[in-house]
Design a protein around this motif. Structure first.
Motif: not given
Length: 306
Positions: A59-61, A246-254, A259-272
């Motif tokens: 993905n990065g390349e 829950t934060l452990i799970t979200v951190s794994a997603l983060w 890149n596809a889940l970065e925004g979702f994980a960031t929003a969930m981390f802040i929200g929790i």
């Protein structure tokens, strides 16, 4: 007997975090007003191209190769099959054909990093579709808030319900304010995270509010602030365990979602994080400011005298 410092200072912690929460809400609203949200292609429209490239590419390349030509909003997500990727990028203008601007040649751009490049599909998301998504998303958020409001009014007395409702607004505003301040892309996955945060924060607030209601009836001779302290302490371990797992799970997603889940994980981390402290701070302090008393939950005496 040694007194737990947390139990001794819980009221100071609740009041202090309430002022911090109100301050952060003001900053978030200011960021939304001055910068606004950086809407992603789901809302603004753009091109969606599915390609097949060499299996070894990451993905990065792909992003590093495409972003300089297609723009910083370019995203690359895995399509499910090895070697297939979905590329999303903005277009210069909705009237490209009329203006004579040609779309970028994806095959040519990727030829430098992949020996075999095959475009599987190429489609345009128009601005009208983006406008519809904005309207439908706003309607979904409004319906969710109204439904939650109706439930809180049914479940609790209005003073206690108002604390839970303000805590919900606090969590949503903080997430939106963060995305406005950082100008991270706000797309459909982030919006889904906002809706998920509503349910998560509501669950925490209801647990504490229900405990406050029980103690108000059981300890009618105690001041409301003292009852609230006891309720927060009684539910604190449960809140920390739930939030921590829950934060452990979200951190794994983060870290592993890409890149596809970065925004979702960031929003969930802040929200929790905000949902945990807002249910303890705003959710409990506001009812005290509104003069919540045990009498509000005692049965109403009916005069049966003739």
């Amino acid at each position: 007997m040694k007194v737990n410092p947390f139990k001794k200072n819980i009221r100071k912690i609740r009041y202090f975090t309430s002022y911090v929460s109100l301050f952060l809400m003001v900053i978030s609203v200011a960021a939304l007003g001055m910068k606004g949200l950086n809407m992603g292609l789901d809302f603004t429209g753009g091109m969606v191209t599915e390609v097949r490239v060499d299996l070894g590419l990451t993905n990065g390349e792909l992003v590093d190769t495409l972003a300089p030509e297609l723009g910083e909003l370019t995203t690359v997500t895995h399509s499910g099959e090895e070697g297939r990727w979905v590329i999303r990028y903005p277009i210069p203008d909705s009237s490209i054909e009329q203006s004579g601007v040609e779309l970028p040649n994806i095959e040519q751009l990727l030829s430098g990093v992949s020996n075999n490049v095959e475009v599987m599909s190429n489609s345009m998301v128009g601005s009208q579709v983006g406008d519809d998504l904005v309207n439908q998303g706003g309607l979904a958020l409004m319906i969710s808030m109204l439904t939650i409001l109706a439930y809180l009014c049914f479940r609790f007395e209005w003073r206690l319900a108002s604390g839970s409702l303000l805590a919900l607004l606090h969590d949503v505003v903080l997430v939106l304010g963060f995305f406005a301040a950082t100008q991270m892309e706000f797309n459909l996955t982030v919006f889904a995270a906002v809706l998920a945060i509503l349910g998560y924060s509501l669950n925490d607030s209801i647990i504490i509010a229900d405990r406050i209601r029980e103690l108000l009836v059981a300890k009618q001779d105690k001041p409301t602030a003292e009852v609230t302290d006891s309720a927060v302490i009684a539910t604190f371990s449960r809140t920390m365990v739930t939030s921590g797992t829950t934060l452990i799970t979200v951190s794994a997603l983060w870290f592993m979602g890409g890149n596809a889940l970065e925004g979702f994980a960031t929003a969930m981390f802040i929200g929790i994080l905000s949902g945990t402290w807002s249910s303890i701070s705003i959710g409990t302090v506001l009812p005290e400011w509104l003069k919540l008393q045990p009498i509000h939950y005692l049965p109403v005496e009916i005069d049966t005298a003739p």
